[in-house]
Motif scaffolding. Structure first.
Motif: not given
Lengths: 486, 516
Positions: A232-241
């Motif tokens: 439950n997260l966006s690609a942008a959030e995944a990238r940043s993580l």
């Protein structure tokens, strides 16, 4: 005639509920399904400069996030006198604590949130995985990163692992299936190959924390790793993580060289006499590795041969028709360097000879003759129809993609899979598989209340019968000849 | 009701395919309804309450449907309220046998000439049941082989599963337990009508073909699961010792002699008694919409006639155990032990508090038994807690453990009991209870991703309680568990007088030689 037809029509008019188009089809084949159009989502992929590849898919079904880091390397690289090293390292990455947290504190924190982090190494590759609620993601991902990059390898936990590993080795002899499988692998791969479990009491006792740290440094590196993420997260959030935690991760960029297997198996029947009610049998020989030949053709063949539920030849002949087994399987199992054609079953002791003979006969038939068109059609339809289950949720999709990539499957593996299956015919399938069936080359391991002398009396003189001793080290064989009168 | 998976499983499954059998027989999740925590967002029970649909067909057959949109696949299950608990000594294993037979086809599927087949099947039955004037000895064996060959020529026991496989079925399987038998499969959604055809057909007119061969298969299954497996033997002996009266005592797979004595015609009586619309539930989870499929369900399953008469009830009541019971299992293996304490089942609220007890005792590396007995004191190599054998009648709280070399099973038993005694004397900190509840909740949430697991949870609850949403009430009780509840159930049930303790011992070498 006419009268009957009229009364039949009357019947229809009087009882509209019995209209023919509402009745249940006589046979299920009369039900034609609508077309299934499903295109699995394609993971978003990117690569960090350090070589780490990331594959990601959103999954909004639940307020959770999970991921698995796949790492190339495993017990195949264990030094012989330190067999168990990969297994120890894999377990201890999670169990040995991280900087700032003792092992007990790490356990307690994860248990308190209901999150999980697990790690392990197999023969060829390892995984570190995590799963948590969205609300705990930041902290859990941080812990996950520490488990990957900076495990503490606390000595108490390592000693505990050693003790439990030794207990496990001690208990091998309690399980007939474990003994049968280990004996089979010993016969196939020989004493020194890393492609089998060579761990012993002494090799486990010889392990040191420095060994694990070295293993970790060599194999837990970004260059040979793929992170599969979904949730439950966006690609942008995944990238940043991922950026935050792994952008400065570094390590040697070695290309791993997996050991080859060049061995000629000594065919024959190998008997480990143990007091069990049921004999465990494992039999087979080498087969192509996963890069040779056609994977889809092998998968279809396996369904016909011994992995296709009740349809398979082995199931039908050994279980259904003869009632000789509850559990029976067989197939061509590809590996990185080499594959194995392996058949296994459990049958009552007095039926060992019958079971082996029935199986050898079926293998011979499959070698000699192409399968029937019906047989092939059943297996091909099953393979194609069930393909969708490989993509049953975003987590499954990214995991599959990551593993196929890690193990160097061709890029178009999934794209061409169904087409390859459809293009098979009995002749081409036979051509692909007949050379992989060599009954006269099989090693046949029997663990049960049977004596080698007894079996030697049944098998022709062309098939040597050996007596085995199972120790944690190796097997000791001696040939029992029928004339010897043991 | 909510118990954890263990090596000692209460479900005797049909298949043991090493590569095909579902890898994770899902735990019944241990979850609490988050009464006050808004930060955590939607939770599993809310999702179910919003999404589950209940249908009742014209013949009383109930269906529960939960839609998971997205991937066009579904898990379809049939739940029947019959199992080991409905059996009697002398005929144990019959429900499990029926489960095996349910894959052999029907009057339509697998039959090339049913009229002729029926005649031969009846003759075979008479021959095998050893009736007066029937053949004996070698003549009987010869005629049996002859009949079986003739039958194989006019029937195909594999057609049922072959038809399924051709349609892309995955996980075609079944399981028999104490309180239920269930049949499952996963299919692409465009094969939904096919599923209805196949399942309703085998419920309407099953034919129990290849029975005598399948009896041999079940005996092999028994050898694998029990005779040659220390865990299996321990579990079977535990039930036989802990229970004196109630049929929970009997093994689901059946005693070997009982299985050998089973006759095909006996299955028919079992099937007619229990396989009826008011004693079954269908559960469907996947990309399936209840309103759309209702007419198809009615068309196929509505054909099953209502049954008349009452369903036999289990009336045996297990008397209270007042002193410790022990047993020994001779096994040439490293020692292991199992302990069982009698406990009530839902709707007794105590049953729900046990979920939290499992959580604090054995769930996770920081759990009490793991931390103290495995890690800190090096007494156990492995330790687990679970519940068995069933959920409709008083069951057992179980601790199963293997000692490290050099530690006796007696010592380990006593150390385990000492921990349980501590729990009975003093309430645990609230923090531990709260954390266990959170794990339960997260576990239930994660379980929402498994259509198979959801289908199982919904089907079972609807079957047992007549309303799947009983699950919500159960978890409300779990959520309400206090430290005092845990202390109370420990004091009430986890006492040595209420305990049955079984351990393995090796035969001395001399005795082993004699045996040979």
């Amino acid at each position: 005639m006419l009268l009957r037809r009229i009364s039949f029509c009357l019947l229809l008019l009087v009882l509209p509920g019995c209209a023919l188009f509402d009745s249940v089809p006589h046979r299920p084949e009369d039900i034609t399904p609508t077309e299934l159009s499903y295109l699995p989502a394609k993971p978003i992929e990117w690569q960090l400069e350090n070589g780490l590849r990331v594959m990601f898919l959103e999954d909004r079904e639940l307020p959770m996030v999970s991921g698995t880091l796949y790492l190339l390397g495993g017990s195949v690289f264990d030094p012989k006198d330190r067999a168990g090293l990969a297994s120890a390292t894999g377990a201890q990455m999670r169990e040995g604590g991280v900087p700032g947290l003792s092992p007990q504190q790490l356990d307690a924190e994860l248990d308190a949130t209901g999150a999980a982090i697990e790690s392990s190494f197999g023969e060829e590759y390892g995984t570190v995985s995590f799963s948590c609620l969205n609300d705990d993601l930041s902290r859990v991902f941080e812990l996950f990163t520490s488990v990957v990059r900076r495990p503490s390898f606390a000595s108490e936990r390592f000693q505990l692992w050693q003790r439990l590993a030794e207990e496990g080795i001690r208990r091998r002899m309690d399980s007939p299936d474990v003994m049968a499988q280990m004996s089979f692998e010993r016969i196939l791969y020989g004493a020194n190959s890393g492609w089998r479990d060579r761990s012993t009491m002494s090799s486990v006792a010889a392990l040191r924390i420095e060994d694990m740290k070295e293993f970790h440094q060599r194999y837990v590196v970004p260059h040979n790793a793929i992170l599969a993420l979904s949730g439950n997260l966006s690609a942008a959030e995944a990238r940043s993580l991922v950026e935050k935690s792994f952008v400065d991760w570094d390590g040697p960029k070695t290309r791993l060289k997996f050991p080859d297997v060049h061995r000629v198996i000594k065919p024959g029947v190998y008997v480990l006499e143990r007091d069990f009610e049921q004999a465990n049998i494992v039999m087979g020989h080498f087969a192509p590795n996963r890069y040779e030949g056609s994977f889809p053709a092998r998968a279809v063949f396996n369904r016909i041969f011994g992995l296709g539920g009740f349809q398979s030849v082995l199931m039908n002949e050994v279980r259904t028709k003869r009632g000789l087994a509850y559990s029976v399987y067989g197939g061509l199992f590809p590996g990185r360097s080499i594959g194995v054609m392996q058949i296994g079953l459990g049958t009552r002791n007095e039926e060992v000879v019958n079971a082996i003979e029935a199986i050898v006969e079926e293998v011979r038939k499959l070698k000699q003759e192409p399968v029937s068109p019906e047989s092939l059609e059943n297996a091909a339809l099953a393979e194609k129809g069930s393909f969708v289950f490989n993509f049953k949720d975003p987590g499954a999709i990214v995991a599959r993609r990551a593993l196929l990539s890690l193990l160097d499957y061709p890029e178009d593996f999934d794209a061409t899979y169904l087409g390859t299956v459809s293009a098979l015919n009995p002749r081409t399938l036979h051509k692909e598989t007949r050379k992989e069936l060599r009954p006269e080359e099989m090693a046949i391991v029997v663990v049960g209340r049977v004596s080698a002398a007894e079996l030697a009396r049944h098998f022709s003189e062309k098939t040597p019968v050996y007596s085995l001793e199972f120790t944690e080290q190796a097997l000791v064989g001696k040939i029992v000849h029928p004339e010897a009168g043991d | 009701m909510i118990y954890r998976r263990l090596g000692f499983t209460a479900i005797v499954s049909f298949f043991a395919f090493i590569f095909i059998f579902p890898q994770s027989v899902l735990c019944e999740p241990q979850v609490s309804v988050p009464a006050q925590d808004p930060v955590l967002g939607s939770d599993a029970l809310q999702m179910l309450e919003q999404g589950v649909r209940r249908l009742t067909l014209s013949n009383g057959l109930r269906v529960v449907v939960y839609r998971r949109a997205g991937v066009p696949v579904f898990s379809g299950q049939i739940w029947v309220k019959v199992g080991g608990v409905n059996e009697v000594a002398g005929k144990t294993g019959i429900s499990h046998m029926l489960e095996h037979m349910a894959f052999k086809g029907s009057e339509v599927i697998g039959s090339k000439d049913f009229k002729k087949e029926k005649t031969l099947l009846d003759e075979l039955d008479r021959l095998m049941s050893g009736q007066k004037n029937s053949l004996e000895g070698e003549a009987r064996q010869k005629r049996m082989t002859q009949l079986e060959k003739e039958l194989d020529d006019i029937s195909d026991g594999n057609e049922f599963s072959r038809l399924y496989e051709r349609r892309g079925a995955v996980g075609l399987n079944a399981g028999t337990a104490k309180d239920f038998t269930f049949y499952m499969v996963s299919l692409p959604t465009n094969e939904f009508e096919f599923w209805c055809w196949m399942e309703s057909d085998r419920l309407l007119a099953p034919v129990f073909r290849q029975f005598y061969k399948e009896r041999e298969v079940v005996l092999e299954e028994r050898r694998m699961r029990v005779d040659d497996d220390p865990g299996g033997k321990l579990y079977e002996t535990l039930l036989d010792t802990a229970y004196k009266v109630h049929p929970n005592r009997l093994p689901v797979i059946g005693w070997a002699d009982d299985v050998r004595s089973l006759q095909a015609h006996e299955l028919k009586a079992l099937y007619e008694t229990y396989y009826r619309p008011d004693n079954m539930v269908l559960s469907l989870v996947g990309d399936i919409e209840a309103e759309s499929v209702e007419p198809i369900l009615e068309k196929y399953f509505g054909r099953i006639p209502r049954a008349k008469g009452d369903i036999p009830q289990v009336v045996d009541v297990e008397p209270e155990q007042t002193a410790e019971r022990t047993a020994v299992v001779q096994f040439d293996a490293e020692p292991s032990l199992i302990m069982g304490y009698h406990k009530p089942v839902y709707p007794n609220a105590d049953d729900m508090y046990f979920s939290i007890l499992h959580g604090v005792l054995s769930d996770g590396r920081s759990s009490i038994l793991q931390r103290e007995l495995v890690e800190e004191r090096h007494l156990a190599a492995a330790i687990e807690t679970t519940e068995a054998p069933g959920e409709l009648y008083p069951s057992l709280f179980i601790v199963a453990a293997t000692p490290v070399a050099g530690v006796s099973t007696e010592r380990l038993r006593d150390e385990i009991q000492a921990i349980l005694d501590r729990l009975a004397a003093k309430p645990l900190p609230e923090k531990l209870i709260a954390e266990a509840k959170k794990r339960v909740r997260v576990g239930l949430l994660g379980g929402m991703r498994s259509s198979y697991g959801l289908s199982k949870m919904l089907g079972k609850a609807e079957l047992f309680y007549g309303d799947w949403s009983e699950i919500v009430r159960m978890y409300e009780i779990v959520e309400s568990t206090t430290p005092e509840n845990i202390r109370e159930i420990s004091a009430k049930y986890l006492r040595p007088e209420n305990r049955t303790y079984v351990r393995t011992v090796r035969l001395p070498k001399e005795e082993l030689q004699e045996k040979k």
